[in-house]
Enzyme design. Sequence first.
Site, PDB file in Angstrom:
ATOM      1  CG  LEU A 179      40.403  14.948  34.580  1.00 23.82           C
ATOM      2  CD1 LEU A 179      39.495  14.582  33.438  1.00 23.82           C
ATOM      3  CD2 LEU A 179      40.289  16.403  34.952  1.00 23.82           C
ATOM      4  CG  LEU A 193      35.424  16.190  36.534  1.00 25.60           C
ATOM      5  CD1 LEU A 193      34.315  15.199  36.230  1.00 25.60           C
ATOM      6  CD2 LEU A 193      36.688  15.473  37.000  1.00 25.60           C
ATOM      7  CB  CYS A 194      39.199  18.511  31.289  1.00 21.99           C
ATOM      8  SG  CYS A 194      40.640  18.905  32.285  1.00 21.99           S
ATOM      9  CB  THR A 195      33.698  17.642  30.648  1.00 23.76           C
ATOM     10  OG1 THR A 195      32.394  17.683  30.050  1.00 23.76           O
ATOM     11  CG2 THR A 195      33.556  17.158  32.082  1.00 23.76           C
TER      12      THR A 195
END
Length: 401
Positions: free
Chosen positions: A372, A332-334
């Site tokens: 996502l 995930l982009c976190t």
Amino acid sequence: MSTLSTPVKNAITSLTQSQHEPFYLYDLDALSGHLKLLTEQSVVKLWYAVKANPLSSVIQTLDKAGFNFDVASSGELQQVLAQGIDAKRVLNTGPAKSKHQIETFLTQGVNTFVAESLNQVAWLQDAAQRHNTALRILLRVQLRWPDNEKNPLGGDSLTPFGLGAQEWGALTVSDYPNLDFVGLHIFQWGNMLEAEKLASLWQQMVDPLMTLAQQLKIDLRVLDLGGGLGIPYADGQPHIDWPTILRSLEHIKAQTNIDELWMELGRYAVGECGYYVNPVVEQKQNYGSNQLILAGGINHILRPAVTSQAFPATLLRESTSATIPYTLHGPLCTALDHLGEHSLPCDINEYDWVVFGQCGAYGFTESMPYFLCHTLPSEYIYQSGQVRCIRPPLTPENYLR
């Protein structure tokens, strides 16, 4: 921690050869053996906290072992009833019991509720009167604890669970003729591993609870201690001593002279039977740290981000290489997508799989699956030497609209 037996390891290895997405596997044979140990006693009535894992096969296994069921939502209720379980074996917990939810539970035949507020008591009375029935009620009590005891459900912190003894003191039980106030419920600690400490906390609560029951003129027949029994997630952590727990409960039962002690077990009942199996995308070095990027993260297994405590992890295949510390990250982009720090063999690569243990509780259904738009993980059971797919992977084109 749970041990990956050779048959289960072989089953997992076989599954990894035919797919490339993360998945869960639950060892129902191990679960049945564990539950047998828990139910071979007459000290405490055991309920299963369905929030821990609502999978049908898991619920069925708990049912066969003789557990009753603690449900906290209409969805959990439907899932339990769908397994052929009588509604009279359901206890409705949870802080947000709306009038609509109470009506749904009564219509389905549930007659035992934990009341969290004065409003809920009034709503339960109104619903019981409309249905011309009597309900069994436990009042959930929130006590303040000394020495800054902290835990996920409160300790000495203010939470939405129940009311303090002073607030419950405003209740006049005779105003609610359709409600049989059978007991009190208290649960303010989570994942405890020390039986003696848990016994000490229980002992501290006995006097204020008995005093409240006398003040309210309740014929106290049930004392519900909730759950809180933990399982180890880190190396060196002990398993909680179940025989010591039983001795402590037996002492409290004799001390209070009540008819029944209840507990709602979730993590301790099912946590050690589950595995989350996750393929490695790549290994890289960054600012002097070793990082592993995995195909699945908190979209499938959120607990590390919520509690800052990782599930134990091991490399699926055998390796003779030296182990080194890695930080594990999902897709995930976190930066929240962090699955902990683990020592794993230095030859790990993009063809490998990492197995996370202790995932029978608070796994997929506690996660954030749609962020996502990744594929939702499949779930398998292992039982009597056979592997069966309970839920296949679900791709984004099948759940996005």
